[in-house]
Enzyme design. Structure first.
Site, PDB file in Angstrom:
ATOM      1  CB  CYS A  73      -0.984  -0.006   1.166  1.00 28.22           C
ATOM      2  SG  CYS A  73      -0.359   0.724   2.672  1.00 28.22           S
ATOM      3  CD  GLU A  74      -0.773   5.352  -3.641  1.00 31.60           C
ATOM      4  OE1 GLU A  74      -0.121   4.973  -4.629  1.00 31.60           O
ATOM      5  OE2 GLU A  74      -1.694   6.178  -3.710  1.00 31.60           O
ATOM      6  CG  HIS A  75      -2.256   5.538   1.783  1.00 32.90           C
ATOM      7  ND1 HIS A  75      -3.547   5.087   1.612  1.00 32.90           N
ATOM      8  CD2 HIS A  75      -2.053   6.498   0.852  1.00 32.90           C
ATOM      9  CE1 HIS A  75      -4.114   5.760   0.618  1.00 32.90           C
ATOM     10  NE2 HIS A  75      -3.232   6.614   0.137  1.00 32.90           N
ATOM     11  CG  HIS A  76      -0.091   2.663   6.153  1.00 31.22           C
ATOM     12  ND1 HIS A  76      -1.312   2.535   5.535  1.00 31.22           N
ATOM     13  CD2 HIS A  76      -0.258   3.559   7.151  1.00 31.22           C
ATOM     14  CE1 HIS A  76      -2.197   3.315   6.131  1.00 31.22           C
ATOM     15  NE2 HIS A  76      -1.587   3.957   7.113  1.00 31.22           N
ATOM     16  CD  GLN A 114      -8.436  -4.316  -2.729  1.00 26.32           C
ATOM     17  OE1 GLN A 114      -7.973  -4.382  -1.597  1.00 26.32           O
ATOM     18  NE2 GLN A 114      -9.534  -4.945  -3.085  1.00 26.32           N
ATOM     19  CG  HIS A 142      -5.499  -3.667   2.466  1.00 22.57           C
ATOM     20  ND1 HIS A 142      -4.940  -2.733   1.635  1.00 22.57           N
ATOM     21  CD2 HIS A 142      -6.442  -4.306   1.750  1.00 22.57           C
ATOM     22  CE1 HIS A 142      -5.536  -2.790   0.445  1.00 22.57           C
ATOM     23  NE2 HIS A 142      -6.451  -3.743   0.493  1.00 22.57           N
ATOM     24  CB  CYS A 144      -1.884  -0.575   6.503  1.00 29.44           C
ATOM     25  SG  CYS A 144      -3.098  -0.505   5.189  1.00 29.44           S
TER      26      CYS A 144
HETATM   27 ZN   LIG Z   1      -2.084   1.234   4.050  1.00 27.46          ZN
END
Ligand SMILES: [Zn+2]
Length: 181
Positions: A73-76, A114, A142, A144
């Protein structure tokens, strides 16, 4: 600074002693692992398809189910892991059997969310095949969500993208969904 040195700095910032035995080669290994997990940036559609597009009079739905998917995931920068189901309605051209999975892999091996992964796979299959429609469903867990924050251990996320006939024709869409369930 190369990736390895950055990992060394991260470990130090976390309070670790990067000279202790267990961590001695960790920045090197972590850098290699991260490069592998994001190797999709080195690929492009034309190279992975490599001419494996064939003329066919088949007008029936082509479905590739249960394609294993590993992404970050590009956020975490934490993994999400699941399966993709891809279908298309050919209009004179079909893809070589392994190529749908290669397309999934190319986009999954990049930093992603996603929903965008779903759309990128669908648009790639559409642009390569000129199909009458493309459908993609992804189910994934996920890390995260599972390992931090809300810690919802068993929730999985489902996303879908329907193009062309799969979007416009409910019968086509439900045929696909019944095949992948
Ligand atoms: Zn994430």
């Amino acid at each position: 600074m190369n990736l390895e040195d950055h990992y060394s700095a991260i470990l130090t910032a976390l309070g670790e002693d990067v000279t202790r035995e267990g961590l001695a080669r960790t920045p090197h290994r972590a850098a290699k692992a991260m490069q592998y997990l994001t190797k999709g940036y080195q690929d492009d559609l034309e190279t992975i398809i490599n001419g494996a597009l064939f003329t066919s009079s088949n007008r029936e739905m082509v479905v590739v189910k249960d394609i294993e998917l590993y992404s970050l995931c590009e956020h975490h920068l934490l993994p999400f892991i699941g399966k993709a189901h891809v279908a298309y309605l050919p209009d004179g051209k079909v893809l070589g059997l392994s190529k749908v999975a290669r397309i999934v892999d190319m986009y999954a091996r990049r930093l992603q969310i996603q929903e965008n992964l779903c759309r990128e796979i669908a648009e790639a299959v559409q642009s390569v095949t000129g199909a009458l429609g493309v459908a993609v469903v992804i189910e994934a867990k996920h890390m995260c969500m599972m390992m931090r924050g809300v810690e919802k251990q068993n929730s999985s996320m489902v996303s879908s993208m329907m193009l062309g006939a799969f979007h416009d024709n409910p019968a086509t869409r439900s045929e696909f969904l019944s095949l992948v369930r």
